[in-house]
Design a protein around this motif. Sequence first.
Motif, short mmCIF file in Angstrom:
data_model
loop_
_atom_site.label_atom_id
_atom_site.label_comp_id
_atom_site.label_asym_id
_atom_site.label_seq_id
_atom_site.Cartn_x
_atom_site.Cartn_y
_atom_site.Cartn_z
N ASP A 1 0.88 -1.24 -0.13
CA ASP A 1 -0.06 0.02 -0.04
C ASP A 1 0.90 1.21 0.04
OD1 ASP A 1 -1.88 1.79 0.17
OD2 ASP A 1 -2.37 1.48 2.28
N ILE A 2 0.89 2.13 -1.11
CA ILE A 2 1.87 3.07 -1.22
C ILE A 2 0.86 4.42 -1.08
CG2 ILE A 2 3.74 2.03 -2.22
CD1 ILE A 2 2.59 3.09 -4.99
N GLY A 3 -0.52 4.27 -0.52
CA GLY A 3 -1.23 5.34 -0.72
C GLY A 3 -1.93 5.93 -1.69
N ILE A 4 -1.73 5.17 -2.93
CA ILE A 4 -2.50 5.58 -4.04
C ILE A 4 -3.98 4.74 -3.97
CG2 ILE A 4 -2.56 5.67 -6.67
CD1 ILE A 4 0.52 5.53 -6.44
N GLY A 5 -5.05 5.71 -4.03
CA GLY A 5 -6.30 5.05 -4.04
C GLY A 5 -7.09 5.54 -5.07
N VAL A 6 -8.48 5.44 -4.87
CA VAL A 6 -9.49 5.82 -5.73
C VAL A 6 -9.69 7.15 -5.72
CG1 VAL A 6 -12.00 5.73 -6.05
CG2 VAL A 6 -10.66 3.68 -5.19
N ASN A 7 -9.85 7.75 -7.13
CA ASN A 7 -10.29 9.41 -7.14
C ASN A 7 -11.60 9.56 -6.61
OD1 ASN A 7 -10.44 11.84 -8.14
ND2 ASN A 7 -9.86 11.44 -10.07
N LEU A 8 -11.77 10.26 -5.49
CA LEU A 8 -13.03 10.22 -5.09
C LEU A 8 -13.83 11.17 -5.83
CD1 LEU A 8 -12.90 9.80 -1.41
CD2 LEU A 8 -13.55 8.17 -2.99
N MET A 9 -13.04 12.18 -6.60
CA MET A 9 -13.79 13.37 -7.47
C MET A 9 -14.80 12.71 -8.43
SD MET A 9 -12.96 15.98 -5.57
CE MET A 9 -13.35 17.32 -6.79
N THR A 10 -14.35 11.18 -8.98
CA THR A 10 -15.20 10.82 -10.01
C THR A 10 -16.26 9.63 -9.51
OG1 THR A 10 -13.55 9.20 -10.11
CG2 THR A 10 -13.23 11.00 -11.45
N VAL A 11 -16.38 9.40 -8.04
CA VAL A 11 -17.08 8.55 -7.37
C VAL A 11 -18.53 9.07 -7.40
CG1 VAL A 11 -17.69 7.39 -5.43
CG2 VAL A 11 -15.30 7.47 -6.27
N THR A 12 -19.40 8.41 -7.76
CA THR A 12 -20.86 8.99 -7.68
C THR A 12 -21.83 8.21 -6.57
OG1 THR A 12 -21.73 7.60 -9.45
CG2 THR A 12 -21.22 9.94 -9.88
N GLU A 13 -22.83 8.83 -5.96
CA GLU A 13 -24.01 7.82 -5.17
C GLU A 13 -24.29 6.84 -5.84
OE1 GLU A 13 -26.90 10.51 -4.00
OE2 GLU A 13 -25.35 12.12 -3.38
N GLY A 14 -24.37 5.67 -5.02
CA GLY A 14 -24.58 4.62 -5.77
C GLY A 14 -23.77 3.62 -6.15
N GLN A 15 -22.44 4.14 -6.21
CA GLN A 15 -21.29 3.12 -6.55
C GLN A 15 -20.99 2.30 -5.32
OE1 GLN A 15 -18.67 6.13 -8.57
NE2 GLN A 15 -18.54 4.26 -10.04
N ARG A 16 -20.40 1.21 -5.75
CA ARG A 16 -19.89 0.20 -4.20
C ARG A 16 -18.64 0.36 -4.44
NH1 ARG A 16 -23.74 -2.49 -2.23
NH2 ARG A 16 -22.43 -4.23 -1.45
N LEU A 17 -17.95 0.65 -3.25
CA LEU A 17 -16.37 0.59 -2.85
C LEU A 17 -16.05 -0.45 -1.98
CD1 LEU A 17 -16.14 4.70 -2.17
CD2 LEU A 17 -15.97 3.33 -4.46
N ARG A 18 -14.85 -1.03 -2.38
CA ARG A 18 -14.15 -1.90 -1.49
C ARG A 18 -13.22 -1.33 -0.59
NH1 ARG A 18 -12.02 -5.67 -4.55
NH2 ARG A 18 -9.75 -4.53 -4.63
#
Length: 66
Positions: A8-25
């Motif tokens: 884990d090097i701290g690179i994750g999901v770009n939350l600026m592109t995540v919308t309501e209803g999407q599922r995240l792990r």
Amino acid sequence: MTKKGNVDIGIGVNLMTVTEGQRLRLKNGRIGEVTENMGDGQWVEIKFDDSDEPELIHSQDIDAVS
């Protein structure tokens, strides 16, 4: 390290592109549905199947869009 054995090097999901209803792990393996994106690129509110109340989750805790 994630469960997949990746470092884990701290690179994750770009939350600026995540919308309501999407599922995240999350990195701990939990999967939930986004109920609100704060729009700041760091925080989202997620409802998990095992909980009645949504939880505020930081981007560092998110592993992937599921």
